[in-house]
Design an enzyme around this catalytic site. Structure first.
Site, PDB file in Angstrom:
ATOM      1  N   TRP A  60       0.864  -1.184   0.000  1.00  0.00           N
ATOM      2  CA  TRP A  60       0.000   0.000   0.000  1.00  0.00           C
ATOM      3  C   TRP A  60       0.902   1.235   0.000  1.00  0.00           C
ATOM      4  CZ3 TRP A  60      -1.968   2.623   4.870  1.00  0.00           C
ATOM      5  CH2 TRP A  60      -2.948   3.578   4.563  1.00  0.00           C
ATOM      6  N   ASP A  89      -0.515  -5.615   9.487  1.00  0.00           N
ATOM      7  CA  ASP A  89      -1.429  -4.502   9.197  1.00  0.00           C
ATOM      8  C   ASP A  89      -2.783  -5.099   8.825  1.00  0.00           C
ATOM      9  OD1 ASP A  89      -2.780  -2.272   8.400  1.00  0.00           O
ATOM     10  OD2 ASP A  89      -1.491  -1.799   6.685  1.00  0.00           O
ATOM     11  N   ALA A 136      -6.356  -3.959   7.987  1.00  0.00           N
ATOM     12  CA  ALA A 136      -7.272  -2.840   7.690  1.00  0.00           C
ATOM     13  C   ALA A 136      -8.604  -3.325   7.135  1.00  0.00           C
ATOM     14  CB  ALA A 136      -6.603  -1.880   6.706  1.00  0.00           C
ATOM     15  N   LYS A 140     -12.789   0.652   7.297  1.00  0.00           N
ATOM     16  CA  LYS A 140     -13.539  -0.076   6.268  1.00  0.00           C
ATOM     17  C   LYS A 140     -14.624  -0.956   6.884  1.00  0.00           C
ATOM     18  CE  LYS A 140     -10.578   1.794   3.732  1.00  0.00           C
ATOM     19  NZ  LYS A 140      -9.471   1.661   2.847  1.00  0.00           N
TER      20      LYS A 140
HETATM   21  C1  LIG Z   1      -3.298  -1.669   3.881  1.00  0.00           C
HETATM   22  C2  LIG Z   1      -3.913  -0.555   4.649  1.00  0.00           C
HETATM   23  N1  LIG Z   1      -3.485  -0.303   5.877  1.00  0.00           N
HETATM   24  C3  LIG Z   1      -4.010   0.664   6.629  1.00  0.00           C
HETATM   25  C4  LIG Z   1      -5.018   1.464   6.152  1.00  0.00           C
HETATM   26  C5  LIG Z   1      -5.503   2.502   7.111  1.00  0.00           C
HETATM   27  O1  LIG Z   1      -6.522   3.286   6.824  1.00  0.00           O
HETATM   28  P1  LIG Z   1      -7.133   4.350   7.854  1.00  0.00           P
HETATM   29  O2  LIG Z   1      -6.016   5.175   8.389  1.00  0.00           O
HETATM   30  O3  LIG Z   1      -8.065   5.125   7.000  1.00  0.00           O
HETATM   31  O4  LIG Z   1      -7.808   3.595   8.941  1.00  0.00           O
HETATM   32  C6  LIG Z   1      -5.511   1.246   4.850  1.00  0.00           C
HETATM   33  C7  LIG Z   1      -6.564   2.082   4.262  1.00  0.00           C
HETATM   34  O5  LIG Z   1      -6.768   2.189   3.100  1.00  0.00           O
HETATM   35  C8  LIG Z   1      -4.943   0.204   4.092  1.00  0.00           C
HETATM   36  O6  LIG Z   1      -5.360  -0.077   2.854  1.00  0.00           O
END
Ligand SMILES: Cc1ncc(COP(=O)(O)O)c(C=O)c1O
Length: 397
Positions: free
Chosen positions: A130, A211, A213, A246
Site C-alpha cells: 500500500w 497490518d 485494515a 472499512k
Molecule cells: C493496507 C492498509 N493499511 C491501513 C489502512 C488505514 O486506513 P485508515 O487510516 O483510513 O484507517 C488502509 C486504508 O486504506 C490500508 O489499505
C-alpha cells in the site's frame, strides 16, 4: 521562513478524483478511490453505527479529554475483536493496546515505537505494498526494504521467492505483512503459507508487523485474522495495526488501534508507557467519537450482531462482484485469464493492463483507476460490469 518552499505535486489519487468528478458522462465508473461502495455507489453510515451514535448522544455528559492511551473499553474490545475472546496472549497479559487515529495513526505509532526500541531497525515491506506504508514508516525515520510478493503471471504470491528473501534477514528485522485483503493486489497468504512464514520468522528471530485494515471483508472476521492470531499466539513479540475505517465504515472518524505483543507482562507495560509518551509528543489525546461508537457496538449483543450482518453483506457483495467480473471478462476477453480476480480477496485487484491502456479506459470509456491498474472491486455495480468488461476487451485490442 516559507518563501523558499516548493509547492509539492498533488497526490495522483486526488487528481484522479477531481477528473472523475469533472467527467459529465452519466455512465462513468470510479474504481480508483479505496472506499467501500454499495450497489447504489454510496458509502453509507452503517445502521449499527447510527444506532450506537444515537445512544451515545443521549448518554454523553461531557467532552472532557480521553486518556492519551485512548478509551480503555474500546482498546479491550478491539483486542478481543482482533485476537478472539480466549487468546492465550491476552490471558498471559502480554498484549497492550493504544487507540489510534485510524490504521494510519496505528502504523505510525508502531513505527515510532520501533525507532525508540531499535534506531537502526529496517522494516521489510511487500512488493508492491500500500502506497501509504512508505511515508508512514519512513516519516518516522525508519529504513524500508522490499521483499518479493506479488506474481503478476498468476495473480498469486511469489511464495518461494518471499521465503528465500526473508530467510536471509538478520535477527530483529521487521517484516510488514498484510493480515488479509492485501492492498493493492488482493493476493493473500493461505493458512498453510502463514504457518510456513511463522516457522521462518521464529527461526530467524524476525519481528512481524501486521497490518489489518480489512478484517471481515475477505473471508470473515475470524478467517481474516488467522495469521494475526497465529503469530500473536506463537511468537514472543509482534505489532498489529488495525483500522475500523472499512469494516465499521468509520473512515472520517479516524478510528483504529495498535496492539503490541511482548514477551512478558512487564515488557508489555514498558511498551505501553512508551506508546503513551509517543502519543503525547504527537497529538496528546486521540479523538473520542469513532472509538466510542465501536465500543458501543462491540459491547451490545444486538448491535454487534447487526454490525456483523452488515459486514457480511458487504463481504458477500464484494465476492459476488468478483465472480460476476470474471464471468463477463471470460466472455469479452476469451484469450486472457482473469480468473485470479475471483481467487483474490478484499476490495482490490490489479487488472494487469498497461498505463496506456489505463489511460484509454479513462479517456474513451470513462472508467477511472490508478495508473498501476489497481481496481476497487466495490466501485463496480452488477449493472456496470458488462460495460466494464466490454471496455477492457476494447483497450486490450
Ligand atoms: C493496507 C492498509 N493499511 C491501513 C489502512 C488505514 O486506513 P485508515 O487510516 O483510513 O484507517 C488502509 C486504508 O486504506 C490500508 O489499505
Amino acid at each position: 521562513m516559507f518563501e523558499h518552499l516548493e509547492t509539492l505535486p498533488p497526490d495522483p489519487i486526488l487528481g484522479l478524483m477531481a477528473a472523475f468528478r469533472a467527467d459529465p458522462d452519466p455512465g462513468k465508473i470510479d474504481l480508483g478511490v479505496g472506499v467501500y461502495r454499495d450497489e447504489q455507489g454510496e458509502t453509507p453510515v452503517l445502521d449499527a453505527v447510527r444506532k450506537a451514535e444515537q445512544r451515545l448522544l443521549e448518554r454523553q455528559k461531557t467532552k472532557t479529554y480521553v486518556a492519551a492511551g485512548g478509551n480503555a473499553g474500546f482498546n479491550q474490545a478491539m483486542e478481543r475483536l482482533t485476537l478472539g475472546d480466549d487468546h492465550p496472549a491476552l490471558a498471559a497479559s502480554r498484549v497492550r493496546t493504544i487507540q489510534a487515529t485510524g490504521g494510519c495513526g496505528a502504523l505510525r505509532l508502531g513505527a515510532e515505537l520501533l525507532r525508540v526500541a531499535a534506531p537502526d531497525v529496517v522494516v521489510h515491506v511487500s512488493t508492491p505494498t500500500w502506497g501509504n506504508h512508505v511515508p508512514l514508516l519512513s516519516g518516522a525515520g525508519i529504513k524500508l526494504e522490499r521483499y518479493p510478493y506479488y506474481d503478476p503471471a498468476t495473480g498469486g504470491v511469489r511464495f518461494a521467492a518471499m521465503l528465500e528473501y526473508l530467510d536471509k534477514l538478520p535477527p530483529r528485522s521487521v517484516v510488514l505483512l498484510h493480515a488479509s485483503c492485501h492492498n493493492p493486489t488482493g493476493a493473500d497468504l493461505s493458512q498453510i503459507q502463514w504457518r510456513e512464514v511463522l516457522d521462518l520468522v521464529r527461526r530467524r528471530e524476525l519481528i512481524p508487523y501486521l497490518d489489518m485494515a480489512y478484517q471481515g471483508l475477505g473471508d470473515g472476521v475470524t478467517e481474516d485474522a488467522f495469521g494475526v492470531r497465529l503469530f500473536a499466539r506463537e511468537l514472543p513479540e509482534a505489532l498489529i495495526a488495525v483500522s475500523c475505517s472499512k469494516n465499521f465504515g468509520l473512515y472520517r472518524e479516524r478510528t483504529g488501534a495498535l496492539h503490541v505483543v511482548s514477551s512478558t507482562p512487564a515488557a508489555a507495560d514498558a511498551v505501553l508507557s512508551q506508546l503513551v509518551r509517543i502519543a503525547r509528543t504527537i497529538y496528546s489525546m486521540p479523538p473520542d467519537h469513532g472509538a466510542a461508537i465501536v465500543q458501543e457496538i462491540l459491547a451490545d449483543r444486538e448491535l454487534r450482531e447487526a454490525w456483523l450482518a452488515e459486514l457480511g453483506r458487504m463481504r458477500d457483495r464484494i465476492l459476488t462482484l468478483r465472480r460476476q467480473t470474471v464471468e463477463h471478462l471470460r466472455k469479452t476477453c476469451p484469450a486472457r485469464d482473469f480468473g485470479f480476480i475471483e481467487r483474490q480477496k478484499g476490495m482490490f485487484s490489479f487488472l494487469g493492463v498497461s498505463v496506456e491502456q489505463v489511460r484509454k479506459l479513462r479517456e474513451q470509456h470513462h472508467i477511472y483507476m490508478t495508473d498501476d491498474s489497481r481496481i476497487n472491486i466495490a466501485g463496480l455495480r452488477s449493472e456496470s460490469i458488462p460495460r466494464f468488461a466490454q471496455a477492457v476487451s476494447q483497450v486490450l485490442g
